[in-house]
Design an enzyme around this catalytic site. Structure first.
Site, PDB file in Angstrom:
ATOM      1  N   HIS A  61       0.004  35.393   3.371  1.00  0.00           N
ATOM      2  CA  HIS A  61      -0.471  34.337   2.454  1.00  0.00           C
ATOM      3  C   HIS A  61      -1.969  34.374   2.137  1.00  0.00           C
ATOM      4  O   HIS A  61      -2.718  33.454   2.442  1.00  0.00           O
ATOM      5  CB  HIS A  61      -0.075  32.934   2.950  1.00  0.00           C
ATOM      6  CG  HIS A  61      -0.191  32.686   4.431  1.00  0.00           C
ATOM      7  ND1 HIS A  61      -1.287  33.053   5.181  1.00  0.00           N
ATOM      8  CD2 HIS A  61       0.668  32.088   5.284  1.00  0.00           C
ATOM      9  CE1 HIS A  61      -1.088  32.690   6.426  1.00  0.00           C
ATOM     10  NE2 HIS A  61       0.090  32.110   6.521  1.00  0.00           N
TER      11      HIS A  61
ATOM     12  N   ASP B  64       2.304  34.301  13.188  1.00  0.00           N
ATOM     13  CA  ASP B  64       2.104  33.392  12.045  1.00  0.00           C
ATOM     14  C   ASP B  64       2.152  31.913  12.416  1.00  0.00           C
ATOM     15  O   ASP B  64       2.967  31.473  13.216  1.00  0.00           O
ATOM     16  CB  ASP B  64       3.151  33.644  10.957  1.00  0.00           C
ATOM     17  CG  ASP B  64       2.922  32.722   9.774  1.00  0.00           C
ATOM     18  OD1 ASP B  64       1.803  32.721   9.246  1.00  0.00           O
ATOM     19  OD2 ASP B  64       3.846  31.984   9.399  1.00  0.00           O
TER      20      ASP B  64
ATOM     21  N   LEU C 289      12.676  29.549   9.158  1.00  0.00           N
ATOM     22  CA  LEU C 289      14.046  29.014   9.207  1.00  0.00           C
ATOM     23  C   LEU C 289      14.209  27.948  10.293  1.00  0.00           C
ATOM     24  O   LEU C 289      15.259  27.311  10.373  1.00  0.00           O
ATOM     25  CB  LEU C 289      15.052  30.152   9.420  1.00  0.00           C
ATOM     26  CG  LEU C 289      15.197  31.120   8.235  1.00  0.00           C
ATOM     27  CD1 LEU C 289      16.125  32.278   8.578  1.00  0.00           C
ATOM     28  CD2 LEU C 289      15.693  30.404   6.976  1.00  0.00           C
TER      29      LEU C 289
ATOM     30  N   ASN D 250       7.611  31.544  14.560  1.00  0.00           N
ATOM     31  CA  ASN D 250       6.993  30.348  15.165  1.00  0.00           C
ATOM     32  C   ASN D 250       8.025  29.241  15.365  1.00  0.00           C
ATOM     33  O   ASN D 250       7.888  28.118  14.906  1.00  0.00           O
ATOM     34  CB  ASN D 250       5.802  29.841  14.341  1.00  0.00           C
ATOM     35  CG  ASN D 250       6.174  29.408  12.926  1.00  0.00           C
ATOM     36  OD1 ASN D 250       7.171  29.861  12.381  1.00  0.00           O
ATOM     37  ND2 ASN D 250       5.374  28.540  12.344  1.00  0.00           N
TER      38      ASN D 250
ATOM     39  N   GLY E 118       2.530  22.824   5.304  1.00  0.00           N
ATOM     40  CA  GLY E 118       3.661  23.654   4.886  1.00  0.00           C
ATOM     41  C   GLY E 118       4.463  23.016   3.770  1.00  0.00           C
ATOM     42  O   GLY E 118       4.509  21.791   3.649  1.00  0.00           O
TER      43      GLY E 118
ATOM     44  N   ASP F 265       6.416  31.704   2.105  1.00  0.00           N
ATOM     45  CA  ASP F 265       5.972  30.843   3.208  1.00  0.00           C
ATOM     46  C   ASP F 265       6.766  29.527   3.192  1.00  0.00           C
ATOM     47  O   ASP F 265       6.206  28.454   3.426  1.00  0.00           O
ATOM     48  CB  ASP F 265       4.466  30.577   3.159  1.00  0.00           C
ATOM     49  CG  ASP F 265       3.948  29.993   4.476  1.00  0.00           C
ATOM     50  OD1 ASP F 265       4.727  29.869   5.441  1.00  0.00           O
ATOM     51  OD2 ASP F 265       2.745  29.654   4.543  1.00  0.00           O
TER      52      ASP F 265
HETATM   53  O1  DOR Z   1       1.351  25.695   6.128  1.00  0.00           O
HETATM   54  C1  DOR Z   1       1.872  26.435   6.948  1.00  0.00           C
HETATM   55  N1  DOR Z   1       3.007  26.069   7.585  1.00  0.00           N
HETATM   56  N2  DOR Z   1       1.321  27.614   7.241  1.00  0.00           N
HETATM   57  C2  DOR Z   1       1.779  28.393   8.250  1.00  0.00           C
HETATM   58  O2  DOR Z   1       1.279  29.463   8.426  1.00  0.00           O
HETATM   59  C3  DOR Z   1       2.876  27.907   9.110  1.00  0.00           C
HETATM   60  C4  DOR Z   1       3.736  27.008   8.365  1.00  0.00           C
HETATM   61  C5  DOR Z   1       4.748  26.295   9.207  1.00  0.00           C
HETATM   62  O3  DOR Z   1       5.372  26.923  10.062  1.00  0.00           O
HETATM   63  O4  DOR Z   1       4.968  25.089   8.979  1.00  0.00           O
END
Ligand code: DOR
Length: 432
Positions: free
Chosen positions: A233, A152, A64, A95, A325, A306
């Protein structure tokens, strides 16, 4: 003030107890009657004709971005995207900046989430600052309601730290240690799956072994400590095999897979479009097949998005410079219905189990995912399985636009979402 009484009329209920045709009456946020042909006089009616009525979806893995990157997403915008995607609860990943590693930051996320159009619970970091060194105050965080602990985005590399986290989690009822299984040393410098496509494209790769070595080690630690391990994932055939074997001998492990790892392969990176960059990376068609088989046979417990928003300013860069991501909340259900259920890879009931009641159980969300029965809180999702639509990145409720599915034609969409009886999505429109 309670939302007015309403009747969800004309749908087929599908939940963990099976399927049946019935209307649902909701009063004061609770299901009070489930029967065919309910009298709706005086109540608001939500039409569910031709639809399935299911427990609200639950996402174990949502970024978020609040606090710290509100340009990419906020708790409010992400929760709205979740509601539109049929979710009534999401687990917010830690994170953020600062990381969700102490009671003050977690408390502020929960306070903001309390007013969101879906329930927001927080996962908290395993280690302070997600640095992989010193454990976060897990007991204090558990007192606040945290059940999922994860660094994560980063993998906990130190086996001793992981062991201590697992040992400590055993004293915390319902707690689960969730790992981002990618060995940093093996994955370092890589931007996509290491294989034929990475060689062809000249993009450095992240090998499958980066995932499997961590899963193998963590399964040993779960055996040693008796703790619950959740594999985030899962992306590789070898990972599926390891989890399957561990379950067979009684290790307390659960696993999730994302829609993108179930639907896309590394060949998509041939476009050099950073929308396809993700960690762990998109892998080969045989990995996709193994993930689908793992989902169908119960090795993989949950489908988690994710959902990882990145603002255009940060994501629209050359492939190797872009952050990993992709968005997921608003497309997950449509992708699963279109690509897995419709072609017969997964039954609708199994898909819903993976999207709702199994993730609810993993995260300890007792109010979510339960059967649609009298006395239950009305966290519901009404899905029109025959609605055809096309993903339009510019129309998403997320603040970000980084979907790899722009232009994709899907069949199956959320018509209504109810959060504790409040219609937060009606006829596909967010109500707040
Ligand atoms: O691709 C990803 N993006 N994998 C992750 O584990 C973290 C995430 C992110 O926070 O952008």
């Amino acid at each position: 003030m309670h939302p007015p009484a309403l009747v969800v009329r004309g749908g087929e209920i599908v939940d963990a107890t099976g399927a049946r045709r019935a209307d649902v009456r909701v009063v004061d946020g609770e299901v009070v009657e489930v029967a065919a042909g309910l009298d709706a006089a005086g109540a608001r009616v939500l039409d569910a004709g031709g639809c399935v009525v299911v427990p609200g979806l639950v996402d174990l893995h949502t970024h978020l971005r609040e606090p710290g990157d509100e340009l990419a997403e906020t708790i409010e915008s992400g929760a709205r995207a979740a509601a539109l995607g049929g979710y009534t609860a999401v687990v917010a990943m830690p994170n953020t900046e600062p990381a969700l590693d102490d009671a003050t930051v977690v408390g502020s996320v929960l306070a903001r989430g309390a007013h969101a159009p879906c329930d927001v619970v927080a996962a908290a970091a395993i280690t302070k600052g997600r640095r992989g060194e010193e454990l976060a105050p897990m007991g204090e965080l558990h007192d606040l309601g945290v059940r999922v602990f994860t660094d994560d985005g980063f993998c906990v590399a130190d086996a001793g730290v992981m062991r201590r986290a697992m040992e400590y989690s055993r004293a915390l009822p319902g707690a689960v240690v969730a790992q981002h299984a990618e060995d940093a040393a093996l994955a370092r410098g890589g931007h996509m799956h290491e294989g034929e496509w990475s060689s062809r494209l000249g993009i450095p790769g992240r090998p499958e072994a980066a995932e499997s070595v961590v899963i193998a080690r963590d399964l040993e630690l779960a055996k040693l400590t008796g703790a619950r391990l959740h594999v985030l994932h899962l992306s590789s055939a070898e990972g599926v095999r390891l989890v399957r074997e561990a379950k067979e001998v009684g290790v307390r492990v659960t696993a999730e897979v994302t829609p993108h790892h179930l639907v896309l392969t590394d060949a998509a990176c041939a476009s050099y479009d950073p929308a396809f960059k993700v960690h762990p990376p998109l892998r080969t068609s045989s990995d996709v097949e193994a993930l689908r088989a793992g989902l169908a046979d119960g090795t993989i417990d949950a489908i988690a998005t994710d959902h990882a928003p990145h603002s255009p300013e940060t994501k629209d860069r050359p492939f190797e410079e872009a952050p990993p991501g992709m968005l997921g909340l608003e497309t997950a259900l449509g992708l699963v219905l279109t690509e897995l259920v419709e072609p017969g890879h997964l039954t609708l009931a199994d898909a819903l189990a993976a999207l709702s009641w199994r993730p609810a159980a993993i995260a300890g969300l007792d109010d979510h995912g339960g059967p649609v029965g009298v006395g239950a809180l009305a966290h519901l999702c009404v899905i029109d399985p025959s609605a055809a639509w096309e993903v339009d990145a510019s129309a998403l409720a997320s603040r970000s636009r980084n979907t790899p599915f722009h232009g994709r034609k899907l069949t199956g969409r959320v018509r209504h979402t109810l959060l504790a009886g409040e219609p937060v999505v009606v006829d596909g429109e967010a109500q707040r």
